[in-house]
Scaffold this motif. Structure first.
Motif, PDB file in Angstrom:
ATOM      1  N   CYS A  26       1.472 -28.079 -41.210  1.00 18.39           N
ATOM      2  CA  CYS A  26       0.057 -28.482 -41.247  1.00 18.39           C
ATOM      3  C   CYS A  26      -0.149 -29.568 -42.301  1.00 18.39           C
ATOM      4  O   CYS A  26      -1.086 -29.530 -43.102  1.00 18.39           O
ATOM      5  N   ALA A  27       0.768 -30.543 -42.306  1.00 19.58           N
ATOM      6  CA  ALA A  27       0.820 -31.547 -43.369  1.00 19.58           C
ATOM      7  C   ALA A  27       0.145 -32.849 -42.948  1.00 19.58           C
ATOM      8  O   ALA A  27      -0.022 -33.143 -41.757  1.00 19.58           O
ATOM      9  N   VAL A  28      -0.201 -33.658 -43.945  1.00 20.93           N
ATOM     10  CA  VAL A  28      -0.978 -34.872 -43.690  1.00 20.93           C
ATOM     11  C   VAL A  28      -0.236 -35.895 -42.839  1.00 20.93           C
ATOM     12  O   VAL A  28      -0.859 -36.761 -42.232  1.00 20.93           O
ATOM     13  N   ASN A  29       1.094 -35.815 -42.767  1.00 20.91           N
ATOM     14  CA  ASN A  29       1.852 -36.779 -41.959  1.00 20.91           C
ATOM     15  C   ASN A  29       2.132 -36.263 -40.556  1.00 20.91           C
ATOM     16  O   ASN A  29       2.977 -36.801 -39.847  1.00 20.91           O
ATOM     17  N   ASP A  30       1.416 -35.238 -40.135  1.00 20.11           N
ATOM     18  CA  ASP A  30       1.592 -34.695 -38.784  1.00 20.11           C
ATOM     19  C   ASP A  30       1.238 -35.760 -37.742  1.00 20.11           C
ATOM     20  O   ASP A  30       0.350 -36.584 -37.961  1.00 20.11           O
ATOM     21  N   ARG A  31       1.928 -35.726 -36.623  1.00 21.36           N
ATOM     22  CA  ARG A  31       1.685 -36.710 -35.556  1.00 21.36           C
ATOM     23  C   ARG A  31       0.238 -36.671 -35.056  1.00 21.36           C
ATOM     24  O   ARG A  31      -0.304 -37.687 -34.624  1.00 21.36           O
ATOM     25  N   PHE A  32      -0.394 -35.518 -35.145  1.00 19.28           N
ATOM     26  CA  PHE A  32      -1.749 -35.378 -34.625  1.00 19.28           C
ATOM     27  C   PHE A  32      -2.797 -35.343 -35.736  1.00 19.28           C
ATOM     28  O   PHE A  32      -3.856 -34.730 -35.582  1.00 19.28           O
ATOM     29  N   SER A  33      -2.504 -36.008 -36.854  1.00 21.17           N
ATOM     30  CA  SER A  33      -3.479 -36.123 -37.938  1.00 21.17           C
ATOM     31  C   SER A  33      -3.849 -37.581 -38.140  1.00 21.17           C
ATOM     32  O   SER A  33      -3.207 -38.485 -37.593  1.00 21.17           O
ATOM     33  N   GLY A  34      -4.870 -37.823 -38.928  1.00 22.50           N
ATOM     34  CA  GLY A  34      -5.323 -39.188 -39.164  1.00 22.50           C
ATOM     35  C   GLY A  34      -6.232 -39.665 -38.035  1.00 22.50           C
ATOM     36  O   GLY A  34      -6.471 -38.953 -37.050  1.00 22.50           O
ATOM     37  N   TYR A  35      -6.738 -40.881 -38.173  1.00 22.09           N
ATOM     38  CA  TYR A  35      -7.696 -41.404 -37.195  1.00 22.09           C
ATOM     39  C   TYR A  35      -7.101 -41.461 -35.789  1.00 22.09           C
ATOM     40  O   TYR A  35      -7.685 -40.972 -34.823  1.00 22.09           O
ATOM     41  N   GLU A  36      -5.940 -42.089 -35.657  1.00 18.28           N
ATOM     42  CA  GLU A  36      -5.311 -42.197 -34.344  1.00 18.28           C
ATOM     43  C   GLU A  36      -4.711 -40.870 -33.916  1.00 18.28           C
ATOM     44  O   GLU A  36      -4.744 -40.509 -32.729  1.00 18.28           O
ATOM     45  N   GLY A  37      -4.181 -40.117 -34.869  1.00 17.08           N
ATOM     46  CA  GLY A  37      -3.573 -38.832 -34.547  1.00 17.08           C
ATOM     47  C   GLY A  37      -4.555 -37.855 -33.942  1.00 17.08           C
ATOM     48  O   GLY A  37      -4.200 -37.066 -33.043  1.00 17.08           O
ATOM     49  N   ALA A  38      -5.811 -37.862 -34.410  1.00 15.56           N
ATOM     50  CA  ALA A  38      -6.826 -36.975 -33.840  1.00 15.56           C
ATOM     51  C   ALA A  38      -7.077 -37.318 -32.375  1.00 15.56           C
ATOM     52  O   ALA A  38      -7.297 -36.419 -31.541  1.00 15.56           O
ATOM     53  N   ILE A  39      -7.046 -38.602 -32.043  1.00 11.36           N
ATOM     54  CA  ILE A  39      -7.211 -39.008 -30.642  1.00 11.36           C
ATOM     55  C   ILE A  39      -6.010 -38.555 -29.818  1.00 11.36           C
ATOM     56  O   ILE A  39      -6.156 -38.034 -28.699  1.00 11.36           O
ATOM     57  N   ARG A  40      -4.804 -38.719 -30.366  1.00  9.76           N
ATOM     58  CA  ARG A  40      -3.602 -38.258 -29.661  1.00  9.76           C
ATOM     59  C   ARG A  40      -3.643 -36.748 -29.443  1.00  9.76           C
ATOM     60  O   ARG A  40      -3.205 -36.241 -28.405  1.00  9.76           O
ATOM     61  N   CYS A  41      -4.166 -36.025 -30.434  1.00 11.09           N
ATOM     62  CA  CYS A  41      -4.291 -34.568 -30.308  1.00 11.09           C
ATOM     63  C   CYS A  41      -5.150 -34.210 -29.100  1.00 11.09           C
ATOM     64  O   CYS A  41      -4.843 -33.270 -28.359  1.00 11.09           O
ATOM     65  N   LEU A  42      -6.232 -34.952 -28.890  1.00  9.95           N
ATOM     66  CA  LEU A  42      -7.110 -34.733 -27.741  1.00  9.95           C
ATOM     67  C   LEU A  42      -6.442 -35.136 -26.439  1.00  9.95           C
ATOM     68  O   LEU A  42      -6.413 -34.371 -25.471  1.00  9.95           O
ATOM     69  N   VAL A  43      -5.868 -36.328 -26.410  1.00 14.21           N
ATOM     70  CA  VAL A  43      -5.350 -36.900 -25.168  1.00 14.21           C
ATOM     71  C   VAL A  43      -3.992 -36.324 -24.795  1.00 14.21           C
ATOM     72  O   VAL A  43      -3.721 -36.031 -23.621  1.00 14.21           O
TER      73      VAL A  43
END
Length: 546
Positions: free
Chosen positions: A215-232
């Motif tokens: 659950c770290a800040v460098n997770d692929r699904f974190s950050g501005y773009e990562g949150a979108i990837r998490c959804l899509v």
């Protein structure tokens, strides 16, 4: 008898001297003391006229100097503008903004939006309950502070109020209950023990991450773009992120009239996703006007209220000249680095405001003041006892800086003369005190760290006391956890080598506001040589008490 010619000549000379004096008076740019030499060197360069430098203890001290007319202007973040609101809003004006070259015409730095799938057919905010949520990260503006603030105001996010849990934990518990699973990465508490406990207790907040166990800040699904990837890409239902990254992800123009760049993910259809508006309706992502829930203003230059009329244009022009000189293609690498410390670099533009604006209006226009003031999530405020006027001044500055940068719970400073603070904490007239000598009557809960070592000694090699935060021995664990979190969060924000170290001097000499010659006080509240504050659970683990 004085001749008419002599009187006329004297008047002309006097007027000339007044003009020279007026033209020669520089606009005083306030910077933290550790940036003074850089500021003096750059404003003294050939071609730079009528810009001078004065130094404050830190940026908050610079606000005071601007207000008291010891300086004319200072570079600020929106959070510093909030501090100015509470000093005297009408005594400050914002006159220029620092915008990125990528979005020079954007009204705001960030626009916090909510992205959903069009097919889900949202018609009300109640439909968020039970969804799978994707966030930029814990404690971040568009991914956490804005949605928590707005969802609470709408009544969608209901904050638990269990007294055996800290307000921090109650907030996480509320999110854990609202969403079925999430990706909310980050450090929930600067205390590693508390952080690990919270992530274990509310594990569904990390389930949608690429690596839930970290659950770290460098997770692929974190950050501005990562949150979108998490959804899509990771079966999320709702993403809390920023408009510019939505436009980049789907290959849309960043600003009106701009040429769109290739999509980050060209396989996704833009019509399959929509913005969720505050009234429960949706808006196509292709619409250039996103329905943002709140915005974050740009960093800016702020002056005192004397900046009016032609003086506004004159100072704006001077700063533009300074900007052009130190972002020019011919500028040396050393000067580029130096100018960046003064908030001037090639990735940003100084954009003049047509009309100056007080800081409160500047923040309210973006609906950002409500985000800073999300105090309703924290119903506990503790009282920090100080024993001298000098300590009170530093404590008040610390309180302002901490509150503006989301350190919760908040606190207030209580002045008790002499050695009365120990008794005040004992009898309940105060909740905490920082002591340089051990007290058998109280319990230490937070300790100074030096470098990377938490030393199990009470004095350093020079005989100076190592400051600890003490509370009453009978204080319950919830209150203790709140105070521990507040002090470790303050350290995380303003400690050595932290980004906001220039905003408030937590460790180091402190300059009093009412003493002649900017008198420095050593080891005020905390030891000047300290680098961080850590909880006693860390101290016990790494440095067992003998």
């Amino acid at each position: 008898m004085v001749s008419q010619e002599f009187r006329l000549s004297s008047l002309v000379c006097l007027l000339a001297l007044l003009v020279v004096a007026a033209q020669g008076q520089p606009y005083r740019w306030c910077v933290p003391f550790n940036q003074l030499a850089i500021c003096q060197r750059l404003t003294g360069a050939e071609g730079i006229r009528n810009l001078g430098c004065v130094a404050g203890n830190d940026r908050l001290d610079c606000l005071r100097k601007v207000q008291s007319r010891e300086a004319d202007f200072v570079a600020v973040d929106p959070e510093d503008a909030y501090v100015a609101v509470n000093m005297n809003n009408e005594d400050f004006v914002m006159f220029a903004e620092l915008r990125t070259t990528e979005e020079p015409t954007a009204e705001f730095r960030y626009e916090g939006i909510v992205l959903v799938r069009t097919a889900d057919g949202f018609t009300s905010m109640d439909q968020l309950r039970g969804k799978k949520s994707c966030h930029t990260g814990y404690g971040r503006n568009v991914g956490y502070k804005i949605p928590v603030t707005k969802l609470r105001q709408m009544g969608i996010f209901k904050m638990p109020t269990e007294r055996n849990r800290s307000p921090l934990e109650n907030e996480l518990a509320g999110l854990s209950e609202l969403f079925s699973s999430s990706c909310l990465v980050g450090t929930y508490s600067p205390n590693a023990d508390i952080d690990g406990l919270l992530k274990k207790r509310y594990s569904n907040l990390c389930e949608r991450c690429a690596e839930p166990e970290r659950c770290a800040v460098n997770d692929r699904f974190s950050g501005y773009e990562g949150a979108i990837r998490c959804l899509v890409e990771n079966d999320g239902d709702v993403a809390f992120t920023n408009t510019i990254f939505v436009r980049k992800y789907f290959g849309l123009p960043i600003t009106p009239g701009a040429v769109a760049k290739p999509a980050v993910n060209p396989t996704v259809r833009v019509e399959d996703y929509s913005y969720l508006c505050e009234d429960g309706t949706t808006r196509p992502v292709s619409d250039q006007n996103a329905c943002s829930w709140a915005q974050i203003p740009w960093p800016a230059f702020m002056a005192n209220g004397d900046l009016t009329g032609n003086r506004v244009q004159e100072l704006q022009s001077l700063l533009q000249t300074f900007y052009r000189q130190f972002t020019d293609a011919s500028v040396s690498a050393a000067d580029l680095v130096a100018a960046r410390k003064l908030s001037v670099d090639r990735e940003h533009l100084i954009v003049n405001r047509e009309q100056v604006i007080p800081p409160q209006q500047y923040l309210e226009r973006a609906k950002y003041k409500d985000v800073i003031e999300r105090e309703t999530a924290y119903d506990f405020k503790f009282r920090l006892c100080v024993s001298t006027e000098a300590e009170r001044q530093k404590c008040d500055q610390m309180q302002r800086a901490a509150y503006a940068r989301d350190v919760r719970p908040s606190f207030e400073c209580v002045l008790k003369g002499g050695d009365a603070c120990v008794a005040a904490v004992q009898n309940g007239d105060a909740d905490a005190v920082v002591l340089k000598e051990p007290s058998a009557a109280l319990k230490p809960i937070v300790w100074e760290e030096y470098g990377n070592a938490v030393r199990n000694v009470d004095k350093d090699a020079n005989g100076r006391g190592r400051t600890a935060v003490y509370i009453g021995k009978e204080v319950d664990e919830t209150v203790q956890d709140n105070i521990v979190h507040a002090f470790t969060a303050i350290s995380n924000a303003f400690g050595r080598r932290r980004r906001n170290e220039i905003v408030f001097t937590l460790f180091g000499p402190f300059r009093l506001s009412d003493a002649p010659g900017n008198v420095q006080v050593q080891n005020l509240i905390f030891n000047d040589q300290a680098s961080a504050l850590v909880s006693t659970s860390w101290r016990t683990r790494f440095c067992p008490v003998e």
